[in-house]
Enzyme design. Structure first.
Site, PDB file in Angstrom:
ATOM      1  N   ASN A 112      20.890  -7.898 -18.444  1.00 34.52           N
ATOM      2  CA  ASN A 112      22.275  -7.863 -17.673  1.00 34.52           C
ATOM      3  C   ASN A 112      23.016  -6.713 -17.153  1.00 34.52           C
ATOM      4  O   ASN A 112      23.494  -5.832 -16.517  1.00 34.52           O
ATOM      5  CB  ASN A 112      23.192  -9.055 -17.917  1.00 34.52           C
ATOM      6  CG  ASN A 112      22.386 -10.455 -17.235  1.00 34.52           C
ATOM      7  OD1 ASN A 112      22.382 -10.360 -16.455  1.00 34.52           O
ATOM      8  ND2 ASN A 112      23.629 -11.959 -17.540  1.00 34.52           N
ATOM      9  N   LYS A 167     -11.415   3.993   0.455  1.00 34.25           N
ATOM     10  CA  LYS A 167     -10.436   4.512   1.160  1.00 34.25           C
ATOM     11  C   LYS A 167     -10.846   4.962   2.461  1.00 34.25           C
ATOM     12  O   LYS A 167     -11.846   4.653   3.045  1.00 34.25           O
ATOM     13  CB  LYS A 167      -9.721   6.413   0.966  1.00 34.25           C
ATOM     14  CG  LYS A 167      -8.972   6.217  -0.057  1.00 34.25           C
ATOM     15  CD  LYS A 167      -7.363   5.965  -0.527  1.00 34.25           C
ATOM     16  CE  LYS A 167      -6.926   6.017  -2.001  1.00 34.25           C
ATOM     17  NZ  LYS A 167      -5.574   5.716  -1.699  1.00 34.25           N
ATOM     18  N   LYS A 169      -7.190   2.623   2.244  1.00 35.93           N
ATOM     19  CA  LYS A 169      -6.758   1.852   1.653  1.00 35.93           C
ATOM     20  C   LYS A 169      -6.943   0.031   1.933  1.00 35.93           C
ATOM     21  O   LYS A 169      -6.771  -0.363   2.480  1.00 35.93           O
ATOM     22  CB  LYS A 169      -5.493   1.811   0.652  1.00 35.93           C
ATOM     23  CG  LYS A 169      -3.709   1.569   1.357  1.00 35.93           C
ATOM     24  CD  LYS A 169      -3.377   1.915   0.730  1.00 35.93           C
ATOM     25  CE  LYS A 169      -2.707   3.174  -0.390  1.00 35.93           C
ATOM     26  NZ  LYS A 169      -1.317   3.000  -0.788  1.00 35.93           N
ATOM     27  N   LYS A 192     -12.156   0.259  -7.487  1.00 36.03           N
ATOM     28  CA  LYS A 192     -11.416  -0.129  -7.734  1.00 36.03           C
ATOM     29  C   LYS A 192     -10.062  -0.635  -6.483  1.00 36.03           C
ATOM     30  O   LYS A 192     -10.873   0.070  -5.387  1.00 36.03           O
ATOM     31  CB  LYS A 192     -10.183  -0.247  -8.780  1.00 36.03           C
ATOM     32  CG  LYS A 192      -9.609   1.226  -8.227  1.00 36.03           C
ATOM     33  CD  LYS A 192      -8.214   1.397  -9.016  1.00 36.03           C
ATOM     34  CE  LYS A 192      -7.022   0.664  -8.467  1.00 36.03           C
ATOM     35  NZ  LYS A 192      -6.600   0.682  -7.491  1.00 36.03           N
ATOM     36  N   ASP A 194      -8.294  -1.256  -4.031  1.00 39.33           N
ATOM     37  CA  ASP A 194      -6.261  -0.146  -4.240  1.00 39.33           C
ATOM     38  C   ASP A 194      -5.352  -1.744  -3.624  1.00 39.33           C
ATOM     39  O   ASP A 194      -6.012  -2.828  -3.633  1.00 39.33           O
ATOM     40  CB  ASP A 194      -6.030   0.088  -2.686  1.00 39.33           C
ATOM     41  CG  ASP A 194      -5.243   1.626  -2.476  1.00 39.33           C
ATOM     42  OD1 ASP A 194      -4.424   1.484  -3.804  1.00 39.33           O
ATOM     43  OD2 ASP A 194      -5.330   2.199  -1.902  1.00 39.33           O
ATOM     44  N   GLU A 195      -4.511  -1.058  -4.432  1.00 41.47           N
ATOM     45  CA  GLU A 195      -3.189  -2.386  -4.850  1.00 41.47           C
ATOM     46  C   GLU A 195      -3.309  -3.443  -3.614  1.00 41.47           C
ATOM     47  O   GLU A 195      -2.964  -4.470  -3.879  1.00 41.47           O
ATOM     48  CB  GLU A 195      -2.224  -2.275  -5.570  1.00 41.47           C
ATOM     49  CG  GLU A 195      -0.850  -0.823  -5.005  1.00 41.47           C
ATOM     50  CD  GLU A 195      -1.688   0.775  -4.412  1.00 41.47           C
ATOM     51  OE1 GLU A 195      -1.211   1.085  -4.321  1.00 41.47           O
ATOM     52  OE2 GLU A 195      -2.665   0.828  -5.172  1.00 41.47           O
ATOM     53  N   HIS A 288      -2.190  -2.801 -12.722  1.00 43.52           N
ATOM     54  CA  HIS A 288      -1.942  -1.575 -11.815  1.00 43.52           C
ATOM     55  C   HIS A 288      -0.155  -1.386 -11.582  1.00 43.52           C
ATOM     56  O   HIS A 288       0.402  -2.665 -11.507  1.00 43.52           O
ATOM     57  CB  HIS A 288      -2.080  -1.962 -10.066  1.00 43.52           C
ATOM     58  CG  HIS A 288      -2.479  -0.384  -9.235  1.00 43.52           C
ATOM     59  ND1 HIS A 288      -1.324   0.077  -8.577  1.00 43.52           N
ATOM     60  CD2 HIS A 288      -3.650   0.231  -8.471  1.00 43.52           C
ATOM     61  CE1 HIS A 288      -1.477   0.679  -8.226  1.00 43.52           C
ATOM     62  NE2 HIS A 288      -2.069   1.174  -8.134  1.00 43.52           N
ATOM     63  N   HIS A 322      -2.766   2.327 -15.348  1.00 45.11           N
ATOM     64  CA  HIS A 322      -2.444   3.928 -14.635  1.00 45.11           C
ATOM     65  C   HIS A 322      -1.804   4.346 -15.566  1.00 45.11           C
ATOM     66  O   HIS A 322      -0.629   3.858 -15.800  1.00 45.11           O
ATOM     67  CB  HIS A 322      -2.232   3.463 -13.211  1.00 45.11           C
ATOM     68  CG  HIS A 322      -3.912   2.823 -12.511  1.00 45.11           C
ATOM     69  ND1 HIS A 322      -4.107   3.261 -11.647  1.00 45.11           N
ATOM     70  CD2 HIS A 322      -4.146   1.971 -12.530  1.00 45.11           C
ATOM     71  CE1 HIS A 322      -4.824   3.249 -10.766  1.00 45.11           C
ATOM     72  NE2 HIS A 322      -5.270   2.398 -11.460  1.00 45.11           N
ATOM     73  N   SER A 369      -5.608   8.608 -11.646  1.00 47.61           N
ATOM     74  CA  SER A 369      -5.374   8.430  -9.831  1.00 47.61           C
ATOM     75  C   SER A 369      -4.193   8.835  -9.428  1.00 47.61           C
ATOM     76  O   SER A 369      -2.727   9.008 -10.180  1.00 47.61           O
ATOM     77  CB  SER A 369      -5.312   6.619 -10.057  1.00 47.61           C
ATOM     78  OG  SER A 369      -4.579   5.668 -10.177  1.00 47.61           O
TER      79      SER A 369
END
Length: 460
Positions: A112, A167, A169, A192, A194-195, A288, A322, A369
Site C-alpha cells: 500500500n 526465434k 519468439k 529455452k 521464449d516467455e 524469467h 535473467h 540474454s
C-alpha cells in the site's frame, strides 16, 4: 497526522538491529509530495502504513501491537534515503509448514505504501534478511552444478553454458520449432522457450513437447553430447502448471534431468515460482522476469530494483534468473549489475546498502540474454570476472550468417578467446565461426574492433 514519535527512532543503530536478528531491513529512495509533511513525517507514515498503523490512531492498538511497529531508523534527506526496520513477526507464514513467503514480504514492504497520497515516489533498493528468517525460505533445490553434471562437466567451474531462445519468439509451428532446436544443438547446449511460448493454437503444447524430445534425441546421437531444454510451464492455474510439468517429464523419460522448467516469475508471481519449486524439486527452476521493467527500470521511481528482484528470486528458490547484460546487450542494464550477479551466486555478498550472509543457501545462476553475440562476450566475461553462467542468445545465434549451429560455436569460441586472454581479431583468424561473427554483426564489430576488416583480409 505526524506519526514520527511512534514509527521513527533515529537512535537505533543498524549494527544493533542486525545483531538482534529480529528485523528485516529495507532501504528506499523516497520523496515526499509537496504540501504534505516533512521528510521524517512522510517516512514515519510510510512505516506505519507498511506495518501496524493507518492515517489515524485506532482504539484497538495495545502494547503488543506497538512492539511490532515498523520503525524508520535512518534518513538522509539530501540523498532521499530512508531505512526501515520491520520486525520479522509481521510477516505471514505458511499454515502447512511454517515457511516464509515472498508474497507477504512484498505486501508489507512494497504494498500500500506505493499508493500513498503524501509520497511523490518510493523505490526499494536493497533489503537485509536476518539468519533465522532467511532459513524459513525454500531457496534453490537445484543449481548450475546439476546442469554441468548432465553435460558431463566438472561440477566446480564447469563454465559457460551456451544457450539460445528460438526465434521468432512466436509464429513457428511444432516441427519448424523442433528443427531449429536440432540445428542449434549441433553446436550449443541449452535452449529455452521464449516467455510467451506455451500452448498457442498454431503450436499445441503436447505436439511441441514431443517434437522437441525427438530433436533432442537426434542431436544427442549426432554429437555424442547431452543437451538441455527449458520449457515454459507458466500458467494462472496451479493445476495447469502441474499438468504441463508432468507431461514434459513423462515424455522425456530417462532424459528428464535434461529439462528445466521456466516460470515467468514477475507476471505470474511468487505463487507460480513456489508451485514449480515445490512440485518439481529435481528440475532446474528457470526464473524469467518478463515485465519487471515496469517497476525495476531506472526510469521508474516506484517499485523496486532488479537487484531486489534477483535477491527475492534466490529466497524463493530460483535455480537461475535473467540478470541482464550489464550494459553489453540490448536491454537496460549497467556495469553495476555485477553486484546483482554476486549477490545471487555468493554465500556472502555486499549489496548497495546491506551485507547479506546466505548461510549455505544454494546459489542462483545468472542467465544472460538480450542482444548478446560472440563479439560482446569477451568484454562481458572480463567485467564479470568468470564465465560460470548460462547465456541465451537468440539473434546472437540465429543471426549468424551460417546459421544456428555456427552461431552457437561462435559463442563457445568467444569464451575460449576470453579464457586465453587473446586479442579477439587475432583469435578470429584461426576460428572460422568466430570470424564469421564479425561479418554477421558488423555494426558491433565496427564499434568494438575498429579496423577489423583489414586485419581479417576483408574488403572495407
Amino acid at each position: 497526522m505526524d506519526q514520527s514519535s511512534r514509527y521513527a527512532n533515529l537512535n537505533l543503530k543498524e549494527k544493533d538491529l542486525i545483531a538482534g536478528g529480529r528485523h528485516v531491513l529495507c532501504a528506499y529512495i523516497v520523496k515526499p509530495k509537496a504540501g504534505f509533511g516533512d521528510f521524517l513525517q512522510t517516512a514515519a507514515h510510510f512505516a506505519a502504513e507498511s506495518s501496524t498503523g493507518t492515517n489515524v490512531e485506532v482504539s484497538t492498538t495495545d502494547d503488543f501491537t506497538r512492539g511490532v511497529d515498523a520503525l524508520v531508523y535512518e534518513i538522509d534527506e539530501s540523498k532521499e534515503l530512508m531505512k526501515i526496520a520491520y520486525p520479522v513477526e509481521l510477516f505471514d507464514r505458511n499454515v502447512i509448514d511454517g515457511r516464509a513467503m515472498i508474497a507477504s514480504f512484498l505486501t508489507l514492504t512494497i504494498g500500500n505504501n506505493q499508493g500513498m497520497g503524501d509520497v511523490e515516489y518510493a523505490k526499494m533498493y536493497d533489503f537485509y534478511v536476518p539468519p533465522a528468517y532467511l532459513k524459513l525460505f525454500d531457496g534453490p533445490s537445484t543449481t548450475i552444478k546439476d546442469l554441468w553434471r548432465v553435460l558431463g562437466r566438472p561440477v566446480v567451474d564447469g563454465g559457460f553454458i551456451v544457450g539460445t531462445i528460438i526465434k521468432p519468439k512466436l509464429g513457428l509451428r511444432p516441427q519448424p520449432f523442433a528443427n531449429a532446436c536440432f540445428d542449434f544443438w549441433l553446436g550449443g547446449d541449452f535452449i529455452k522457450n521464449d516467455e510467451p511460448q506455451g500452448n498457442q493454437v498454431f503450436a499445441p503444447f503436447k505436439e511441441t513437447v514431443r517434437a522437441v524430445n525427438e530433436a533432442m534425441r537426434r542431436a544427442q546421437d549426432a554429437t555424442g553430447q547431452a543437451k538441455l531444454f527449458s520449457f515454459n510451464i507458466t500458467a494462472d492455474d496451479h493445476y495447469e502448471m502441474l499438468a504441463r510439468g508432468e507431461y514434459i517429464l513423462e515424455t522425456f523419460g530417462e532424459n528428464a534431468d535434461h529439462i528445466a522448467f521456466l516460470v515467468d516469475g514477475y507476471v505470474a508471481g511468487p505463487a507460480a515460482v513456489t508451485t514449480a519449486r515445490r512440485a518439481f524439486p529435481k528440475q532446474y527452476l528457470h526464473y524469467h522476469r518478463a515485465g519487471h521493467g515496469a517497476v525495476t527500470s531506472p526510469q521508474s521511481k516506484r517499485g523496486y530494483t532488479a537487484f531486489v528482484l534477483s535477491k527475492m528470486a534466490r529466497l524463493q528458490g530460483a535455480s537461475g534468473i535473467h540478470t541482464g547484460t550489464m550494459g553489453f546487450g540490448k536491454m537496460e542494464g549497467e556495469a553495476a549489475d555485477r553486484a546483482m550477479a554476486f549477490m545471487i551466486t555468493e554465500d556472502s555478498a555486499d549489496g548497495p546498502y546491506f551485507h547479506q550472509e546466505w548461510l549455505g543457501m544454494n546459489p542462483t545462476t545468472p542467465i544472460i540474454s538480450g542482444g548478446m553475440n560472440a563479439l560482446r562476450m569477451p568484454g562481458f566475461f572480463t567485467n564479470l570476472g568468470h564465465s560460470n553462467l548460462i547465456m541465451t542468445a537468440g539473434g546472437g545465434a540465429f543471426g549468424h550468417l551460417d546459421g544456428g549451429a555456427a552461431g552457437a560455436k561462435s559463442l563457445r569460441q568467444a569464451e575460449q578467446c576470453w579464457k586465453l586472454g587473446a586479442d579477439p581479431v587475432q583469435f578470429a583468424k584461426e576460428h572460422h565461426e568466430f570470424a564469421r561473427a564479425f561479418e554477421s554483426f558488423s555494426h558491433d564489430a565496427d564499434k568494438l574492433f575498429p579496423g577489423w576488416r583489414g586485419q581479417l583480409g576483408l574488403a572495407a
